[in-house]
Design an enzyme around this catalytic site. Structure first.
Site, PDB file in Angstrom:
ATOM      1  CG  HIS A  14      -7.584  -4.394   0.771  1.00 51.14           C
ATOM      2  ND1 HIS A  14      -6.999  -4.061   0.851  1.00 51.14           N
ATOM      3  CD2 HIS A  14      -8.782  -4.496   2.111  1.00 51.14           C
ATOM      4  CE1 HIS A  14      -6.782  -4.200   2.483  1.00 51.14           C
ATOM      5  NE2 HIS A  14      -7.809  -4.769   2.858  1.00 51.14           N
ATOM      6  NE  ARG A  21       4.145   6.060  -5.997  1.00 53.41           N
ATOM      7  CZ  ARG A  21       5.105   6.984  -5.158  1.00 53.41           C
ATOM      8  NH1 ARG A  21       5.907   6.415  -4.918  1.00 53.41           N
ATOM      9  NH2 ARG A  21       5.223   8.215  -5.595  1.00 53.41           N
ATOM     10  CB  ILE A  22      -0.108   5.994  -1.201  1.00 53.57           C
ATOM     11  CG1 ILE A  22       0.377   5.356   0.241  1.00 53.57           C
ATOM     12  CG2 ILE A  22      -1.493   7.638  -1.070  1.00 53.57           C
ATOM     13  CD1 ILE A  22      -0.813   5.349   1.005  1.00 53.57           C
ATOM     14  CG  LEU A  23      -3.515   5.324  -6.586  1.00 51.93           C
ATOM     15  CD1 LEU A  23      -5.024   5.021  -6.653  1.00 51.93           C
ATOM     16  CD2 LEU A  23      -1.998   4.967  -7.609  1.00 51.93           C
ATOM     17  CG  ASP A  57      -9.601  11.604  -2.926  1.00 52.17           C
ATOM     18  OD1 ASP A  57      -8.361  10.998  -3.380  1.00 52.17           O
ATOM     19  OD2 ASP A  57      -9.617  12.208  -3.099  1.00 52.17           O
ATOM     20  N   GLY A 117       2.043 -10.372  -9.497  1.00 55.20           N
ATOM     21  CA  GLY A 117       1.200 -10.420 -10.702  1.00 55.20           C
ATOM     22  C   GLY A 117       0.607 -11.518 -10.944  1.00 55.20           C
TER      23      GLY A 117
HETATM   24  C1  GRF Z   1      -2.899  -9.989  -3.893  1.00 58.43           C
HETATM   25  O1  GRF Z   1      -3.799 -11.012  -2.698  1.00 58.43           O
HETATM   26  C2  GRF Z   1      -4.208  -8.232  -3.987  1.00 58.43           C
HETATM   27  O2  GRF Z   1      -5.835  -8.624  -3.306  1.00 58.43           O
HETATM   28  C3  GRF Z   1      -3.564  -7.850  -2.981  1.00 58.43           C
HETATM   29  O3  GRF Z   1      -2.220  -7.902  -3.071  1.00 58.43           O
HETATM   30  C4  GRF Z   1      -2.324  -9.438  -3.848  1.00 58.43           C
HETATM   31  C5  GRF Z   1      -1.539  -8.901  -5.354  1.00 58.43           C
HETATM   32  O4  GRF Z   1      -1.059 -10.338  -5.633  1.00 58.43           O
HETATM   33  N1  GRF Z   1      -3.675  -6.050  -3.034  1.00 58.43           N
HETATM   34  P1  GRF Z   1      -0.667 -10.385  -7.061  1.00 58.43           P
HETATM   35  O5  GRF Z   1       0.519  -9.699  -7.340  1.00 58.43           O
HETATM   36  O6  GRF Z   1      -1.985 -10.772  -7.887  1.00 58.43           O
HETATM   37  O7  GRF Z   1      -0.331 -12.263  -7.506  1.00 58.43           O
END
Ligand code: GRF
Length: 213
Positions: A109, A91-93, A142, A12
């Protein structure tokens, strides 16, 4: 004030960046709730620390992905979200979830999309000897990691970098760009239309917003 709900699965740190930006009024919105699909996600602690309602819904409580997402939608909608932010939600939505929040669902991402959708992006960058890497904020559609790009940040890859080092370099950029994009959205500057991202009425190019040099 616009309502924001954040979905997480782990540490997080992006959630924390958004919490901090809300507290500093850099985001003119209210973080109403945080949901995790992992009961032990540290991000839930971060939410509680900031006195934000923190909920865990775990897969073992549900018979199917559709049932899970139906309940998740019900619980999210109780907070009347203007924006749903995926911040490391692993998790896949379901298509129903994606279409329900279409145009108000963001993801971050850790790659320069369209390069490296899916998992293990940092490892692939190292294995392929790439000289640059980065992260992408995009609207969710999607297509997995395929929705319209809003903003990217690039980082260099140095000789001898470890996966941990480039992960940290990418995440430092994430903590800057994700709150910024959330602020654009809550100010009504950012929209998804015709499968493209629009900022201040301008259709963004495939690589998202690029400031003039
Ligand atoms: C991030 O690097 C994000 O790009 C990816 O998952 C990671 C999450 O990190 N989708 P955090 O839980 O916000 O520290």
């Amino acid at each position: 004030m616009k309502n924001i709900v954040v979905l997480i699965s782990g540490n997080g740190s992006n959630l924390q960046a958004i919490i901090d930006a809300c507290e500093q009024k850099k985001i003119n919105g209210t973080l109403r709730a945080v949901f995790s699909n992992k009961a032990d996600a540290f991000g839930l602690e971060r939410a509680r620390e900031a006195t934000i309602p923190a909920h865990a819904l775990t897969a073992d409580q549900f018979a199917s992905r559709d049932a899970f997402d139906r309940e998740l939608m019900l619980e999210i909608d109780a907070y009347a979200p203007d924006l749903v932010v995926l911040a490391g939600y692993m998790r896949i939505l379901s298509p129903a979830f994606v279409s329900h929040y279409a145009g108000r669902l963001l993801n971050i991402h850790p790659s320069l999309l369209p390069k490296y959708p899916g998992l293990h992006t940092h490892r692939q960058v190292l294995e392929n000897g790439d000289e640059e890497h980065g992260t992408t904020v995009h609207f969710v559609t999607d297509e997995l990691d395929g929705g319209p790009v809003i903003l990217q940040a690039k980082v260099p890859v140095f000789d001898g970098d470890t996966e941990e080092e480039i992960t940290a370099r990418v995440q430092a950029q994430e903590h800057a760009i994700y709150p910024l994009v959330v602020s654009w959205f809550v100010e009504g500057r950012l929209k998804m239309e015709n499968n493209a991202a629009w900022l201040d009425g301008v259709c963004l190019p495939p690589q998202g917003y690029a400031a003039d040099e």
